[in-house]
Structure formats: C-alpha cells, structure tokens
Enzyme design. Sequence first.
Site, PDB file in Angstrom:
ATOM      1  CE  LYS A  72     -14.596  61.458  -1.035  1.00 55.63           C
ATOM      2  NZ  LYS A  72     -14.211  60.326  -0.159  1.00 55.63           N
ATOM      3  CG  ASP A 109     -15.983  56.772   0.060  1.00 52.98           C
ATOM      4  OD1 ASP A 109     -15.426  56.076  -0.817  1.00 52.98           O
ATOM      5  OD2 ASP A 109     -15.841  58.021   0.133  1.00 52.98           O
ATOM      6  CE1 TYR A 221      -4.237  54.109  -4.297  1.00 45.21           C
ATOM      7  CE2 TYR A 221      -6.093  54.599  -2.868  1.00 45.21           C
ATOM      8  CZ  TYR A 221      -5.330  54.896  -3.971  1.00 45.21           C
ATOM      9  OH  TYR A 221      -5.651  55.972  -4.766  1.00 45.21           O
TER      10      TYR A 221
END
Length: 279
Positions: A72, A109, A221
Amino acid sequence: MTGRATDARRAAVLGAPIAHSLSPVLHRAAYDELGLMDWSYDRFETDEAALPGFFGELGPEWAGLSLTMPLKRAVIPLLDEISETARSVEAVNTVVFTEDGRRVGDNTDIPGIVAALREHGIQQVESAAILGAGATASSALAALSRVCSGEVVVYVRSAARAAEMREWGDRLDVEVRTEDWADAGDALRMPLVVATTPAGTTDALATAVPERPATLFDVLYEPWPTELAARWSMFGGAVVSGLDLLVHQAVLQVEQMTGITPAPLDAMRKAGEQALAAR
C-alpha cells in the site's frame, strides 16, 4: 445505472500473502451482476521487490488493481497521481488505469469504514477508541475524523507506536490520546470501539465487555466471529465486521475501475458470505 462502454478488461489484487484474499470473489460477483462477461479479476502473489516489474508488464487491457499488504505504501512512487484520501495516510489500496494511460491511486478503506458504520446507523459519535496501532489503525483514524466529533483514545503496546498515532492525529486533525494496552478493557465502554489488531489479540478482552456495550467495529472477518465480537453480540451490542469493510471498499473499487455506478453491494456481500462459509 451509469457507466462506460466495456471491452475485455483485466483487474487483480496484489499482495503477499494473497491466497486468502476474498477480493476475486467480490469483484467477480460484481462483474456477473453488471453483465461484464469480458472482464476478469485475478490474484497475484507480489512483494515490494516484484511490484515495479509487475507494473512494467501491464498492457492497455488493464483497468485497475487492488493492493493489500505490504504494497500500500510501496506502490506510491509508481503512480502518476494519488488522491487526497490516500495521501492523508500515505497508503494506496486502489490503482485505476485511465484511458490516457495514467496510473491513479486511491484509498477506499477509509470511505469503506465510514460507509460500513453508516450502514449500521453510526453517523457520528462524540468519542471513540482504537485497539492497536498498525497499518489499519491509521486508516481507522482517518475514517474517525469524519465520524467522531471528539477524542479518539488509542490503546497501544509501545511508546513508539503511541508517538506514531499521535503524529497521525496531528496530520488528520483528530484529537488523539494514547493509553497502554494493559488498560484496553477501558476502551470497551466507549460509544465506538474499532479493533484493528491481528486474530487472537483481543480474545482476552472478551471478559471485559460491559453489560450494555455500544458499537464494536472489528476489522477481522476470518475467523469470525472473534471472541470479542461474539461476547459483544451476546450482550446486545452492535457489531460491524471486517467483511462489511471489505465489501464496502470493494464496491468503491468496482465503481472506479469499471466507471459503472452503483456497484451491486448486496450481490457482492452475498458472494463473500458464501465464500467464507465454504472455507
């Protein structure tokens, strides 16, 4: 629905490790729902050293890339332009290739976190807590700059991390107070708690959940639910999951890469839920 003409196009997610990524499931579900039968979305194991070479081999059929860790920040020098949102946290998770050949970076995000919170009725809170101070924590802090009107308390394990988060607070114009991780149980009484730590890190906090908790946003998750999220739900608190974030940020990526709005949120979420259930 608005959009542009779509010939055969390619997109993919890059990172290391990448085999676990749900991005292909979400993006392919969007393409199916939108009738983009000539579009494909793949995953490629790519680290920082391999990233420039990967970019150098991309042809005109490429529409965009999703980026996860550790890319990123490493991608920024390879881009022609990055959005103010991405610049605010020095992190790009989305690259769109424009028709004139420019490479434009963005961070979905941050608005993804905001959208996930708003979907669960969280428009604004007076204060919030962040558990952890890693890469996701800075994006969470940037999102809270749009949601939290007052102080954000960040619980960290080291003085260096504490200093980093206070610096991010100054950059993002957020009032940040840092506290030691040993006192993280105190965070659970806040109006909004954002857990940004790796799997297992918050398990020991589950016994500290108050009788009437407010809202927990756990960015994990898988595995799901975490012990903290399960206990939170059992006590009647609202829980926002990492899948909520993943879907909302992917929706924004699909819209940017295809030029079609709105992206099919429900179809993408259903595909993600099914994929996780099958694991």
